[in-house]
Design a protein around this motif. Structure first.
Motif, PDB file in Angstrom:
ATOM      1  N   SER A  95       1.495 -17.034  -8.343  1.00  0.00           N
ATOM      2  CA  SER A  95       1.682 -15.581  -8.377  1.00  0.00           C
ATOM      3  C   SER A  95       2.994 -15.156  -9.019  1.00  0.00           C
ATOM      4  CB  SER A  95       1.616 -15.004  -6.954  1.00  0.00           C
ATOM      5  OG  SER A  95       2.611 -15.600  -6.132  1.00  0.00           O
ATOM      6  N   LYS A  96       3.955 -16.071  -9.135  1.00  0.00           N
ATOM      7  CA  LYS A  96       5.272 -15.715  -9.674  1.00  0.00           C
ATOM      8  C   LYS A  96       5.639 -16.626 -10.838  1.00  0.00           C
ATOM      9  CE  LYS A  96       5.875 -12.549  -6.544  1.00  0.00           C
ATOM     10  NZ  LYS A  96       5.864 -11.106  -6.915  1.00  0.00           N
ATOM     11  N   ASP A  99       7.260 -20.104 -10.201  1.00  0.00           N
ATOM     12  CA  ASP A  99       6.470 -21.164  -9.577  1.00  0.00           C
ATOM     13  C   ASP A  99       6.317 -22.310 -10.578  1.00  0.00           C
ATOM     14  OD1 ASP A  99       4.350 -22.788  -8.555  1.00  0.00           O
ATOM     15  OD2 ASP A  99       3.669 -21.085  -7.354  1.00  0.00           O
ATOM     16  N   PRO A 100       6.566 -23.567 -10.179  1.00  0.00           N
ATOM     17  CA  PRO A 100       6.423 -24.702 -11.112  1.00  0.00           C
ATOM     18  C   PRO A 100       5.044 -24.783 -11.743  1.00  0.00           C
ATOM     19  CG  PRO A 100       7.548 -25.382  -9.105  1.00  0.00           C
ATOM     20  CD  PRO A 100       7.066 -23.985  -8.861  1.00  0.00           C
ATOM     21  N   ARG A 101       4.021 -24.282 -11.029  1.00  0.00           N
ATOM     22  CA  ARG A 101       2.675 -24.321 -11.575  1.00  0.00           C
ATOM     23  C   ARG A 101       2.512 -23.382 -12.761  1.00  0.00           C
ATOM     24  NH1 ARG A 101      -0.567 -23.242  -6.127  1.00  0.00           N
ATOM     25  NH2 ARG A 101       1.158 -21.741  -5.981  1.00  0.00           N
ATOM     26  N   ASP A 102       3.386 -22.375 -12.874  1.00  0.00           N
ATOM     27  CA  ASP A 102       3.358 -21.501 -14.034  1.00  0.00           C
ATOM     28  C   ASP A 102       3.724 -22.280 -15.291  1.00  0.00           C
ATOM     29  OD1 ASP A 102       3.461 -18.746 -15.368  1.00  0.00           O
ATOM     30  OD2 ASP A 102       5.491 -19.497 -15.726  1.00  0.00           O
ATOM     31  N   ALA A 103       4.748 -23.136 -15.193  1.00  0.00           N
ATOM     32  CA  ALA A 103       5.140 -23.979 -16.325  1.00  0.00           C
ATOM     33  C   ALA A 103       4.051 -24.991 -16.653  1.00  0.00           C
ATOM     34  CB  ALA A 103       6.455 -24.688 -16.028  1.00  0.00           C
ATOM     35  N   TRP A 104       3.367 -25.494 -15.627  1.00  0.00           N
ATOM     36  CA  TRP A 104       2.279 -26.447 -15.850  1.00  0.00           C
ATOM     37  C   TRP A 104       1.130 -25.781 -16.602  1.00  0.00           C
ATOM     38  CZ3 TRP A 104       0.344 -30.964 -16.547  1.00  0.00           C
ATOM     39  CH2 TRP A 104      -1.001 -31.241 -16.263  1.00  0.00           C
ATOM     40  N   HIS A 105       0.819 -24.558 -16.256  1.00  0.00           N
ATOM     41  CA  HIS A 105      -0.256 -23.836 -16.940  1.00  0.00           C
ATOM     42  C   HIS A 105       0.103 -23.542 -18.393  1.00  0.00           C
ATOM     43  CE1 HIS A 105      -3.267 -20.740 -17.813  1.00  0.00           C
ATOM     44  NE2 HIS A 105      -2.267 -19.999 -18.266  1.00  0.00           N
ATOM     45  N   GLN A 323      -7.659 -16.525  -6.681  1.00  0.00           N
ATOM     46  CA  GLN A 323      -6.490 -15.677  -6.477  1.00  0.00           C
ATOM     47  C   GLN A 323      -6.609 -14.450  -7.372  1.00  0.00           C
ATOM     48  OE1 GLN A 323      -3.589 -15.860  -8.984  1.00  0.00           O
ATOM     49  NE2 GLN A 323      -2.660 -14.134  -7.941  1.00  0.00           N
ATOM     50  N   LEU A 324      -6.884 -13.279  -6.744  1.00  0.00           N
ATOM     51  CA  LEU A 324      -7.123 -12.053  -7.486  1.00  0.00           C
ATOM     52  C   LEU A 324      -6.128 -10.983  -7.072  1.00  0.00           C
ATOM     53  CD1 LEU A 324     -11.013 -11.844  -7.128  1.00  0.00           C
ATOM     54  CD2 LEU A 324      -9.737 -12.634  -9.112  1.00  0.00           C
ATOM     55  N   PRO A 325      -5.596 -10.218  -8.000  1.00  0.00           N
ATOM     56  CA  PRO A 325      -4.737  -9.106  -7.638  1.00  0.00           C
ATOM     57  C   PRO A 325      -5.559  -8.017  -6.989  1.00  0.00           C
ATOM     58  CG  PRO A 325      -5.158  -9.119 -10.008  1.00  0.00           C
ATOM     59  CD  PRO A 325      -5.730 -10.374  -9.462  1.00  0.00           C
ATOM     60  N   HIS A 326      -4.967  -7.300  -6.036  1.00  0.00           N
ATOM     61  CA  HIS A 326      -5.727  -6.305  -5.286  1.00  0.00           C
ATOM     62  C   HIS A 326      -5.858  -4.999  -6.038  1.00  0.00           C
ATOM     63  CE1 HIS A 326      -5.950  -8.883  -1.826  1.00  0.00           C
ATOM     64  NE2 HIS A 326      -4.646  -9.075  -1.882  1.00  0.00           N
ATOM     65  N   GLU A 333       6.371  -6.570 -12.823  1.00  0.00           N
ATOM     66  CA  GLU A 333       6.873  -7.402 -13.904  1.00  0.00           C
ATOM     67  C   GLU A 333       7.182  -8.815 -13.434  1.00  0.00           C
ATOM     68  OE1 GLU A 333      10.217  -5.446 -15.570  1.00  0.00           O
ATOM     69  OE2 GLU A 333       9.061  -3.791 -16.423  1.00  0.00           O
ATOM     70  N   ASN A 334       7.350  -9.000 -12.139  1.00  0.00           N
ATOM     71  CA  ASN A 334       7.652 -10.321 -11.593  1.00  0.00           C
ATOM     72  C   ASN A 334       6.390 -11.118 -11.281  1.00  0.00           C
ATOM     73  OD1 ASN A 334      10.460  -9.884 -11.649  1.00  0.00           O
ATOM     74  ND2 ASN A 334      10.365  -8.778  -9.698  1.00  0.00           N
ATOM     75  N   ASP A 335       5.231 -10.530 -11.536  1.00  0.00           N
ATOM     76  CA  ASP A 335       3.980 -11.226 -11.309  1.00  0.00           C
ATOM     77  C   ASP A 335       3.508 -11.873 -12.607  1.00  0.00           C
ATOM     78  OD1 ASP A 335       3.884 -10.462  -8.660  1.00  0.00           O
ATOM     79  OD2 ASP A 335       2.836  -8.591  -9.122  1.00  0.00           O
ATOM     80  N   ILE A 336       2.639 -12.881 -12.469  1.00  0.00           N
ATOM     81  CA  ILE A 336       2.049 -13.480 -13.655  1.00  0.00           C
ATOM     82  C   ILE A 336       1.069 -12.493 -14.269  1.00  0.00           C
ATOM     83  CG2 ILE A 336       2.339 -15.827 -12.793  1.00  0.00           C
ATOM     84  CD1 ILE A 336      -0.616 -15.780 -12.007  1.00  0.00           C
ATOM     85  N   PRO A 337       0.840 -12.552 -15.602  1.00  0.00           N
ATOM     86  CA  PRO A 337       0.037 -11.522 -16.281  1.00  0.00           C
ATOM     87  C   PRO A 337      -1.447 -11.580 -15.981  1.00  0.00           C
ATOM     88  CG  PRO A 337       0.701 -13.218 -17.824  1.00  0.00           C
ATOM     89  CD  PRO A 337       1.448 -13.494 -16.553  1.00  0.00           C
ATOM     90  N   TYR A 338      -1.958 -12.722 -15.530  1.00  0.00           N
ATOM     91  CA  TYR A 338      -3.378 -12.839 -15.189  1.00  0.00           C
ATOM     92  C   TYR A 338      -3.533 -13.994 -14.215  1.00  0.00           C
ATOM     93  CZ  TYR A 338      -3.131 -16.470 -18.831  1.00  0.00           C
ATOM     94  OH  TYR A 338      -2.771 -17.547 -19.585  1.00  0.00           O
TER      95      TYR A 338
END
Length: 409
Positions: A95-96, A99-105, A323-326, A333-338
């Motif tokens: 979600s942020k 998050d290390p998973r953001d770099a992995w993606h 994981q879906l935005p509500h 701006e601090n959230d991931i774009p999708y």
């Protein structure tokens, strides 16, 4: 005026695509990986029978030599599914940006490329019995993909209608809205007439006559409900959904086997003539675009929960792990774009979907070269998808009145 309307829609889409360049560009790299995988599956199905027959451990597939192409598609599909489902498991819940998973993606491409190659090769060493089991699972996964795509289409139609009827667009978009709505109905009725002429030339074509007539009835029903004073959904949404229903019916009839006498139009026959090749390429890239566009619409299921209420909500509960935005307001701006998890999940289901298209939803069917989605199994899948689309759209309009005790705000 009309130009300004379309520009407002385009700008809204582009604005969502410019939140983070590296993260947004990652989507296209995954789409290219999916495209390459689909190309490999097609080449294996149409041009690798002799090579596959030389592999002794593949001789156990049912149907002998003819099954090798279809089974090869399933093996490639399995590798693609493992790749994207692994990406789903390792990115779901992100979600942020920190998050290390953001770099992995968004990065680590050498490692992910190597992983993709490995999972593409390994399925060719798996016993045929397991591949057939995966093929049965792929039917279910492809069905999930079609449902997600259907919900995404309906969500887009409602979004389009709301965008043009919004306070800052309603004046300049009135004429384009009417033109698009009326044009959709005109094209729908032209499509109905052409289907009667081309696909039911004789009274014995009862199945096609039923498909076309029922599609016309569905158009009348969704239009009547949409224009009801209590619903007042407007002509744009009902016109676009009518056009979508005609497209699904047309596509279903065009998937009938070439031996059928009720279809007078040129179809995929296995001969590499320009019309067959063009039809194949259009259908081929439609698979890629459908998977990609559905994958980036991470709000389609969340919006559909509101639209379809209790009946569809029961089905959507199975996707609660996505994981879906509500809402639009809760993103920042601090959230991931999708939603990374949803994106990869759709591509994983898309891997099963393209497998079913290449084998005509029949695990033991021998497909012609340069053909996609042909056979009676394909016909009924598309017809049922059409009926489901009409049912979901009707439910979105009447659920507020049927379930009066629920809060839809």
């Amino acid at each position: 005026m009309a130009r300004g309307c379309f520009e407002s829609v385009a700008e809204s889409c582009l604005a969502k695509s410019c939140i983070g360049p590296s993260r947004m560009n990652a989507r296209y790299i995954y789409a290219i990986i999916f495209l390459l995988t689909t190309v490999v599956a097609w080449m294996i199905r149409d041009y690798s029978h002799d090579a596959l027959a030389s592999l002794h451990y593949l001789k156990g597939c049912q149907g002998g030599h003819d099954c090798l192409g279809s089974e090869g598609v399933l093996r490639v599909s399995l590798g693609c599914f493992v790749f994207f489902f692994t990406m789903y498991l390792t990115t779901v819940g992100t979600s942020k940006p920190d998050d290390p998973r953001d770099a992995w993606h968004s990065g680590w491409w050498p490692i992910k490329s190597l992983f993709w190659i490995i999972v593409m090769v390994l399925p060719f060493f798996i016993p045929s019995a397991f591949i057939q089991m995966y093929g049965e699972m792929a039917r279910f996964g492809a069905g999930i993909f079609l449902v997600i795509q259907l919900l995404s289409v309906i969500n887009f139609i409602y979004w389009w209608n709301e965008e043009w009827l919004s306070e800052h667009n309603v004046r300049r978009c009135q004429i384009p809205l009417v033109v698009i709505a009326v044009g959709s109905y005109i094209l729908s009725f032209i499509g109905i007439i052409l289907m009667y002429v081309w696909f039911s030339p004789r009274a014995s074509c009862g199945v096609n006559i039923f498909f076309i007539t029922w599609t016309f009835v569905l158009i009348l029903v969704v239009t009547a409900i949409s224009l009801h004073s209590k619903v007042n959904a407007g002509l744009l949404t009902s016109g676009l959904i009518s056009l979508y229903l005609v497209f699904l019916c047309w596509s279903a009839i065009m998937s009938e086997p070439a031996s059928e006498l009720c279809n007078t139009r040129s179809r995929q026959t296995g001969k590499a003539d320009w019309l067959t090749v063009l039809s194949f390429l259009i259908a081929f890239f439609a698979i890629i675009l459908a998977t990609f566009s559905t994958g980036i619409d991470s709000k389609s299921l969340a919006v559909s929960t509101f639209l379809t209420s209790r009946v569809i909500f029961t089905f959507l509960k199975m996707f609660s792990f996505l994981q879906l935005p509500h809402s639009e307001e809760e993103t920042s701006e601090n959230d991931i774009p999708y939603s990374y998890g949803f994106f990869h999940f759709v591509f994983a289901m898309g891997a099963m979907y393209f497998a079913m298209l290449f084998v005509g939803w029949n695990l033991h069917q021998t497909m012609h070269r340069w053909s996609i989605d042909v056979g009676w199994a394909s016909v009924w899948v598309k017809v049922i998808n059409e009926w489901l689309a009409a049912a979901v759209y009707i439910w979105t309009m009447v659920c507020v009145f049927v379930l009066k005790g629920r809060d839809f705000s």
